[in-house]
Write a protein that holds these residues in place. Structure first.
Motif, PDB file in Angstrom:
ATOM      1  N   PRO A 435       0.831  -1.217   0.000  1.00 35.24           N
ATOM      2  CA  PRO A 435       0.000   0.000   0.000  1.00 35.24           C
ATOM      3  C   PRO A 435       0.862   1.262   0.000  1.00 35.24           C
ATOM      4  N   LEU A 436       0.408   2.288  -0.698  1.00 36.00           N
ATOM      5  CA  LEU A 436       1.125   3.561  -0.795  1.00 36.00           C
ATOM      6  C   LEU A 436       0.215   4.705  -0.366  1.00 36.00           C
ATOM      7  N   GLY A 437       0.825   5.741   0.203  1.00 34.07           N
ATOM      8  CA  GLY A 437       0.084   6.921   0.588  1.00 34.07           C
ATOM      9  C   GLY A 437       0.027   7.938  -0.533  1.00 34.07           C
ATOM     10  N   THR A 438      -0.771   8.951  -0.343  1.00 32.77           N
ATOM     11  CA  THR A 438      -0.902  10.018  -1.343  1.00 32.77           C
ATOM     12  C   THR A 438      -0.524  11.384  -0.796  1.00 32.77           C
ATOM     13  N   VAL A 439      -0.577  11.547   0.529  1.00 28.22           N
ATOM     14  CA  VAL A 439      -0.286  12.843   1.155  1.00 28.22           C
ATOM     15  C   VAL A 439       1.046  12.819   1.887  1.00 28.22           C
ATOM     16  N   GLY A 440       1.324  11.726   2.588  1.00 29.28           N
ATOM     17  CA  GLY A 440       2.566  11.634   3.348  1.00 29.28           C
ATOM     18  C   GLY A 440       2.458  12.153   4.763  1.00 29.28           C
ATOM     19  N   ASP A 441       1.238  12.294   5.292  1.00 33.04           N
ATOM     20  CA  ASP A 441       1.062  12.819   6.648  1.00 33.04           C
ATOM     21  C   ASP A 441       0.873  11.682   7.658  1.00 33.04           C
ATOM     22  N   CYS A 442       0.652  12.049   8.909  1.00 35.64           N
ATOM     23  CA  CYS A 442       0.480  11.052   9.975  1.00 35.64           C
ATOM     24  C   CYS A 442      -0.719  10.148   9.697  1.00 35.64           C
ATOM     25  N   TYR A 443      -1.764  10.709   9.110  1.00 32.96           N
ATOM     26  CA  TYR A 443      -2.960   9.919   8.816  1.00 32.96           C
ATOM     27  C   TYR A 443      -2.663   8.866   7.755  1.00 32.96           C
ATOM     28  N   ASP A 444      -1.881   9.208   6.752  1.00 36.78           N
ATOM     29  CA  ASP A 444      -1.473   8.219   5.746  1.00 36.78           C
ATOM     30  C   ASP A 444      -0.685   7.083   6.386  1.00 36.78           C
ATOM     31  N   ARG A 445       0.196   7.428   7.309  1.00 37.88           N
ATOM     32  CA  ARG A 445       1.010   6.389   7.947  1.00 37.88           C
ATOM     33  C   ARG A 445       0.138   5.474   8.811  1.00 37.88           C
ATOM     34  N   TYR A 446      -0.916   6.025   9.401  1.00 39.52           N
ATOM     35  CA  TYR A 446      -1.891   5.195  10.128  1.00 39.52           C
ATOM     36  C   TYR A 446      -2.599   4.246   9.164  1.00 39.52           C
ATOM     37  N   LEU A 447      -3.097   4.770   8.051  1.00 40.32           N
ATOM     38  CA  LEU A 447      -3.829   3.939   7.087  1.00 40.32           C
ATOM     39  C   LEU A 447      -2.942   2.840   6.517  1.00 40.32           C
ATOM     40  N   LEU A 448      -1.685   3.171   6.256  1.00 44.23           N
ATOM     41  CA  LEU A 448      -0.772   2.182   5.668  1.00 44.23           C
ATOM     42  C   LEU A 448      -0.490   1.037   6.635  1.00 44.23           C
ATOM     43  N   ARG A 449      -0.278   1.352   7.884  1.00 41.91           N
ATOM     44  CA  ARG A 449       0.004   0.276   8.844  1.00 41.91           C
ATOM     45  C   ARG A 449      -1.230  -0.617   9.032  1.00 41.91           C
ATOM     46  N   MET A 450      -2.403  -0.031   8.991  1.00 48.82           N
ATOM     47  CA  MET A 450      -3.615  -0.841   9.093  1.00 48.82           C
ATOM     48  C   MET A 450      -3.727  -1.792   7.902  1.00 48.82           C
ATOM     49  N   GLU A 451      -3.450  -1.282   6.708  1.00 44.59           N
ATOM     50  CA  GLU A 451      -3.513  -2.131   5.519  1.00 44.59           C
ATOM     51  C   GLU A 451      -2.384  -3.151   5.510  1.00 44.59           C
ATOM     52  N   GLU A 452      -1.220  -2.774   6.020  1.00 41.03           N
ATOM     53  CA  GLU A 452      -0.102  -3.726   6.092  1.00 41.03           C
ATOM     54  C   GLU A 452      -0.452  -4.918   6.969  1.00 41.03           C
ATOM     55  N   MET A 453      -1.169  -4.681   8.053  1.00 43.12           N
ATOM     56  CA  MET A 453      -1.573  -5.810   8.899  1.00 43.12           C
ATOM     57  C   MET A 453      -2.489  -6.756   8.133  1.00 43.12           C
TER      58      MET A 453
END
Length: 582
Positions: A435-453
């Motif tokens: 999964p990749l982010g589009t903004v690069g902010d803290c919220y993107d990093r939250y979404l990415l870790r959730m999808e990584e799990m």
């Protein structure tokens, strides 16, 4: 897939810099150039050949060589997915700074100065990275003893004047920092230019470890920042030079202790490439499965503590509920919950116990529903959005400049995942998405870790299915001369007993050479560079910490933000101090 610079780029370099020396090996390619042309070559690699991503910078000590120290620069081409190493001898114990080429070199140069005493000409503020200002020695030099230099008078508090001291009593010890030393260190890091300098940490719970932050503040806003590391520095790279390759495995556990199995696998894979050891297929699938369980485990701990920092106690309790199940699985397979030392050169320490796959399968079937519970509570929560959205935005250029990896890099849209770029074990046989982010902010990093799990859970399912098919295969390749025999083999064979004794006493006599191999740790790229002189222990072992480089960008992202944002920003970077400090 060969991950090192190709012949076409090497030819261009030789045409531009005919004086370079090129060394090519199967798993390592380096270019050696003199000090005066070093920056020109690095600039050419960055701007002309697109080796624009900074990965690492470190030094090696060769006491009998003149010059004594050699600088090693590791770069990556994100377009071709290729690496290159540049070497240069530090004439007069100095090298030119490359902080004007890559901002991420700032801490790496500080570390090289701290550990080796190599000066970097033009570095804006070359201070110690882990030790305190005023410390006289450079510990990674070969003439520095492992136990340190006992030159500080510290008489025992228990020894009374009339008593006769024990035969081994010594009132001199290795130096420890005084309060004056710490104050000098603090002032050397950052000059006060605004209203107040605020110390955050190293014992504040919000720092998630012994990290000492300095904030130069105007009112509630941070105008400048620096970070003092070293409170958990244990000299792991120095210890590695005095141990056999197998003996060092437990030390990898104690760096990123939140994802110990991932650290073990990254290290053992590097050693196996150096030794030419090929583990059996079953061991590869077990390693992949255990790493992904550990990744879920790590992300659950991050989610629970990150949410707790922002006031969401419920998520902390929920996340630890599932994490405890994974801890039980890891304990049931390896025997230990946290620092398992389960991975071995040539395979794993023991086979999967009966019923382990059934328990793991049950967890993987149950876990997606739990993930949905977390997301229902957090993802659209207005407080969560207010605290995370547009905080700590990282750009693609930041990723290349600072050497950011893992979720931090992928949140900026950079598809940098070692499992895809250089798959080891069974990663080339499993199906998963990055999964990749589009903004690069803290919220993107939250979404990415959730999808990584979610992706890790799918990988574990595939591993369970495959391991059921190869249940009776070997879990360790003891026929290889570099691989320790099992306990049963030692008890029943004199040849195995002799082999076990020889490997444990003299170590794995690795061939001469160099290698760099990395793994996708939950905190980013964890790389191991090994320089072997044909002995049973490494001549130099460098640990490239993803958490170390990811943490460095905090000092820039926090500028202009409030202290309240510092908690969110640090949590989204997810450092583990055992790995940053080593």
């Amino acid at each position: 897939m060969r991950l090192w610079i190709d012949k076409e780029d090497l030819d261009l370099i030789k045409n531009k810099f005919p004086e370079v020396e090129v060394q090519q090996r199967e798993n390592f390619t380096s270019i050696t150039i003199d000090k005066k042309n070093l920056k020109d070559l690095l600039l050419f690699l960055r701007d002309e050949l697109s080796y624009k991503m900074f990965i690492d910078l470190f030094c090696i000590d060769f006491p009998l060589h003149k010059p004594r120290f050699q600088g090693i620069y590791l770069l990556f081409n994100p377009e071709k997915k290729k690496r290159v190493v540049v070497k240069s001898w530090a004439e007069d114990d100095s090298l030119p700074t490359v902080t004007d080429l890559w901002k991420g070199a700032k801490w790496a140069e500080r570390e090289a100065w701290d550990m080796f005493g190599v000066n970097f000409e033009g570095h804006e503020n070359l201070v110690r990275m882990f030790l305190w200002e005023g410390y006289k020695y450079h510990p990674l030099r070969k003439d520095f003893p492992l136990k340190g230099i006992e030159d500080t008078y510290l008489p025992s508090l228990n020894l009374r004047p009339e008593e006769v001291p024990a035969h081994n009593y010594n009132p001199y010890h290795t130096a420890i920092p005084t309060l004056e030393d710490l104050e000098r260190t603090e002032k050397a890091r950052m000059e006060k230019k605004n209203q107040i300098v605020l110390n955050w940490g190293p014992l504040h719970p919000g720092t998630h470890g012994t990290i000492w932050f300095l904030f130069d503040m105007e009112g509630e806003y941070v105008r400048n920042c620096d970070i003092i590391l070293g409170q958990l520095h244990r000299g792991v790279e120095k210890i590695a030079e005095n141990l056999t390759y197998t003996q060092f495995i437990p030390y990898t556990d104690r760096m990123d202790y939140i994802s110990a199995l991932c650290s073990q696998v990254a290290y053992v894979n590097a050693v196996e490439k150096l030794l030419g050891v090929e583990p059996p297929e079953k061991a590869k699938w077990i390693r992949t499965m255990m790493c992904e369980l550990q990744r879920i485990n790590s992300h659950l701990l991050w989610l629970g503590t990150f949410a707790l920092d922002l006031g969401a106690l419920t998520i902390f309790l929920y996340a630890f509920r599932e994490r405890e199940k994974i801890m039980d699985i890891i304990e049931g397979i390896s025997g230990i919950r946290l620092n398992s030392s389960y991975i071995r050169i040539g395979g794993v320490a023991k086979d999967l116990p009966e019923g382990a796959l059934d328990v793991i399968e049950h967890f993987t079937n149950d876990f997606p529903q739990k993930l949905e519970e977390y997301e229902t509570i957090l993802t659209k929560n207005r407080v969560w959005l207010k605290r995370n959205v547009d905080i700590g935005i990282i750009s693609e250029e930041d990723v290349y400049q600072y050497g950011l990896t893992g979720v931090v890099a992928r949140s900026a849209g950079v598809p940098y995942d070692i499992r895809m770029i250089q798959p080891t074990d069974a990663y080339d046989k499993v199906d998963f998405e990055v999964p990749l982010g589009t903004v690069g902010d803290c919220y993107d990093r939250y979404l990415l870790r959730m999808e990584e799990m979610r992706q890790s859970n799918n990988i574990v399912k595939q591993c369970v299915k495959k391991l059921r098919e190869i249940e009776d295969d070997d879990y360790v390749f003891t026929e290889n001369p570099y691989v320790l025999p099992t306990l049963e083999e030692v008890f029943n064979s004199i040849e195995s007993m002799v082999k076990d004794f020889t490997l444990r006493v003299y170590g794995e006599q690795a061939p001469e050479g160099e290698i760099y191999l990395s793994g996708e740790n939950p905190r980013g790229e964890l790389g191991f560079y090994i320089n072997s002189k044909g002995e049973g222990k490494p001549y130099r072992l460098r640990i490239r910490s993803g958490a170390f480089y990811n943490l460095q960008i905090f000092t820039e992202l926090i500028k202009g933000r409030t202290v309240a944002d510092a908690v969110v920003l640090l949590g989204s970077l997810d450092p583990v101090v055992g790995e940053t400090d080593r």
